[in-house]
Design an enzyme around this catalytic site. Structure first.
Site, mmCIF file in Angstrom:
data_model
loop_
_atom_site.group_PDB
_atom_site.id
_atom_site.type_symbol
_atom_site.label_atom_id
_atom_site.label_comp_id
_atom_site.label_asym_id
_atom_site.label_seq_id
_atom_site.Cartn_x
_atom_site.Cartn_y
_atom_site.Cartn_z
ATOM 1 N N ASP A 1 3.243 -0.151 -0.985
ATOM 2 C CA ASP A 1 1.973 -0.838 -0.755
ATOM 3 C C ASP A 1 1.127 -0.737 -2.009
ATOM 4 O O ASP A 1 1.347 0.139 -2.853
ATOM 5 C CB ASP A 1 1.223 -0.215 0.424
ATOM 6 N N SER A 2 0.141 -1.615 -2.134
ATOM 7 C CA SER A 2 -0.792 -1.511 -3.252
ATOM 8 C C SER A 2 -1.675 -0.271 -3.103
ATOM 9 O O SER A 2 -2.179 0.249 -4.087
ATOM 10 C CB SER A 2 -1.661 -2.761 -3.326
ATOM 11 N N CYS B 1 2.860 -4.443 2.380
ATOM 12 C CA CYS B 1 1.619 -4.975 1.793
ATOM 13 C C CYS B 1 1.697 -6.474 1.991
ATOM 14 O O CYS B 1 2.616 -7.130 1.488
ATOM 15 C CB CYS B 1 1.558 -4.621 0.314
ATOM 16 N N GLU C 1 -12.107 1.524 4.232
ATOM 17 C CA GLU C 1 -12.063 2.617 3.257
ATOM 18 C C GLU C 1 -13.350 3.430 3.260
ATOM 19 O O GLU C 1 -13.339 4.614 2.920
ATOM 20 C CB GLU C 1 -11.748 2.063 1.865
ATOM 21 N N CYS D 1 -3.025 -7.878 7.268
ATOM 22 C CA CYS D 1 -3.334 -6.911 6.206
ATOM 23 C C CYS D 1 -3.138 -5.530 6.813
ATOM 24 O O CYS D 1 -3.572 -5.283 7.942
ATOM 25 C CB CYS D 1 -4.776 -7.090 5.719
ATOM 26 N N HIS E 1 -4.510 -2.813 6.355
ATOM 27 C CA HIS E 1 -5.717 -2.042 6.681
ATOM 28 C C HIS E 1 -6.232 -2.362 8.090
ATOM 29 O O HIS E 1 -6.922 -1.555 8.696
ATOM 30 C CB HIS E 1 -6.847 -2.361 5.697
#
Lengths: 289, 289
Positions: A20-21, A84, A161, A199, A201
């Site tokens: 993943d990034s 990702c 985040e 995504c 996240h």
């Protein structure tokens, strides 16, 4: 007998590389651990160069190919999961050209899960700017006879985040984005019944997103699909094929090594939020970026 | 006579290099154009590797030194403005070691402006995660006999980039952050009267931040200081010294060349929001990242 084969299996089972990034792909690793708890995993987060979601195809392809090569050439990965959405949407060809092992991205499993979910054949996809600009989900939906309306939601990643997982501001932002994508679908005469989280996240916001879409459309009208979960299930199926159903070849206890290109402390701190358990010691690697 | 010297001056005046991790530093270039409208500028946004604000000191120093070398060695910059708070806070030593021209960051001018503004000697600083973790502003304040309370506001940059400049969600986020930093200052027995915008994205939110801090403290109690503006004024002073007051040495019309390491289209689109005028054609450069 079990102990013997365990000892051997830990040496011989395929290593599954997960890329993943950043940390988000740990939601895919979390799902993988449920499907294949006994495998060996090497995870790489390209945290020195994240986020990919706001960058160009050329740059994303370069970074993703370098990351894939690290997992395969230096860590011996024999199966690669691109956890990702942005890299899967824009760089899957570059990654496949850079390595010789099987590569699975998140787009196709996500679209397949949407296909299995939808009755109206109209789906919504929320993702990063770059994923949406690539129209990879819309194309994958179209190949399955579905119509997908995509919406970039660039604020959701920073909100996750920041740790504002169940926060009034995040609820307000989600409401704005989901209202816009619903309006676009309705204006096009569509009647979506499935929302794809495009995504890695976003699964952390799943309860909030489910609540919000239910408030906007009526309870139970729209089902939420998690690409991470769909990808893990498909990866497990393909890895079982690789070992020809010999589960003992995979080992008996999970082994996880985590690498990051930057900020291992931040990875260790935020990573546990995604994996659901502490990520342990994260090793720093320099990809020349 | 004017035409002649203009012709010569455009060949001989110093080139001012302006560096940022992204587009935000264009707010510094905008202020520079007001102070030194007639100079030659080369701007570099390291957009392939942004944001710096969430990364480690080691990674930021490497990226910033490479960027500074590009501006000096390849573009002939004779004076360097580090128009990025994160790079100024964490990498000014690495940049000074990498090049041989004068280097000016945004921290010292920002702290000097705070010193000139405050009567209570208590200031607030809002910035990125990395800038706050470095405590560069607190140290620069302390050297001037001030006490600075710093607060990381990681959501403000993505909100600016989403274009939610005067938006209820941004107002709510700003209120949350400013309430927290005010509480921390008051809990420490302080009485702040100055708020430093320690990130080059924040000047775009200045009206909203001024309104919010006034609502929280009472109108006129806290003054807002823009590091970008303070840095441009100091850069102009130093460049005038370089040419020994001979303004004609600077040329007569501004010349601006913009470079980015990724997504020149996005730079061109978002850049004008920061510069206040169209940025023109942006050239792509590869720094090996």
């Amino acid at each position: 007998m079990r102990n013997e084969s365990a000892g051997t299996a830990n040496q011989t089972g395929p290593v599954i590389g997960v890329f993943d990034s950043g940390f988000g792909g740990l939601t895919v690793l979390k799902a993988l651990l449920q499907h294949l708890p006994q495998a060996r995993y090497v995870f790489l987060g390209d945290t020195a160069r994240l986020p990919y979601g706001s960058k160009s195809r050329r740059t994303i392809a370069k970074y993703a190919a370098e990351s894939a090569q690290f997992l395969v050439r230096e860590q011996g990965a024999e199966f690669l999961v691109i956890a990702c959405n942005t890299a899967s949407a824009l760089a899957i060809d570059a990654i496949e050209a850079a390595v010789t092992v099987p590569v699975l991205g998140v787009i196709e499993p996500g679209a397949a899960a949407a296909h299995a979910s939808t009755a109206t054949k109209n789906v919504l996809v929320i993702a990063t700017e770059a994923t949406v600009a690539s129209h990879a989900y819309a194309a994958a939906c179209q190949r399955r006879g579905l119509h997908g309306v995509e919406k970039a939601c660039p604020l959701l990643v920073p909100l996750v985040e920041e740790g504002w997982i169940d926060h009034p501001v995040t609820a307000e932002v989600a409401k704005i984005y989901l209202t816009e994508v619903l309006k676009e679908a309705h204006d096009a005469g569509q009647n979506p019944d499935t929302l794809v989280l495009g995504c890695t996240h976003y699964p952390l916001l799943r309860p909030l997103l489910e609540r919000t879409i239910n408030e906007l459309t009526g309870a139970g009208v729209v089902r939420v699909i998690d690409s991470a979960e769909a990808t893990a299930a498909e990866a497990a199926r393909q890895v079982q094929q690789l070992v020809r159903g010999d589960a003992s070849a995979l080992g008996h206890v999970p082994q996880i090594r985590c690498f990051a290109t930057d900020s291992v402390e931040k990875f260790e701190r935020l990573g546990s939020r995604f994996l659901g358990v502490p990520v342990g010691r994260v090793e720093l690697v320099d990809l020349g970026g």
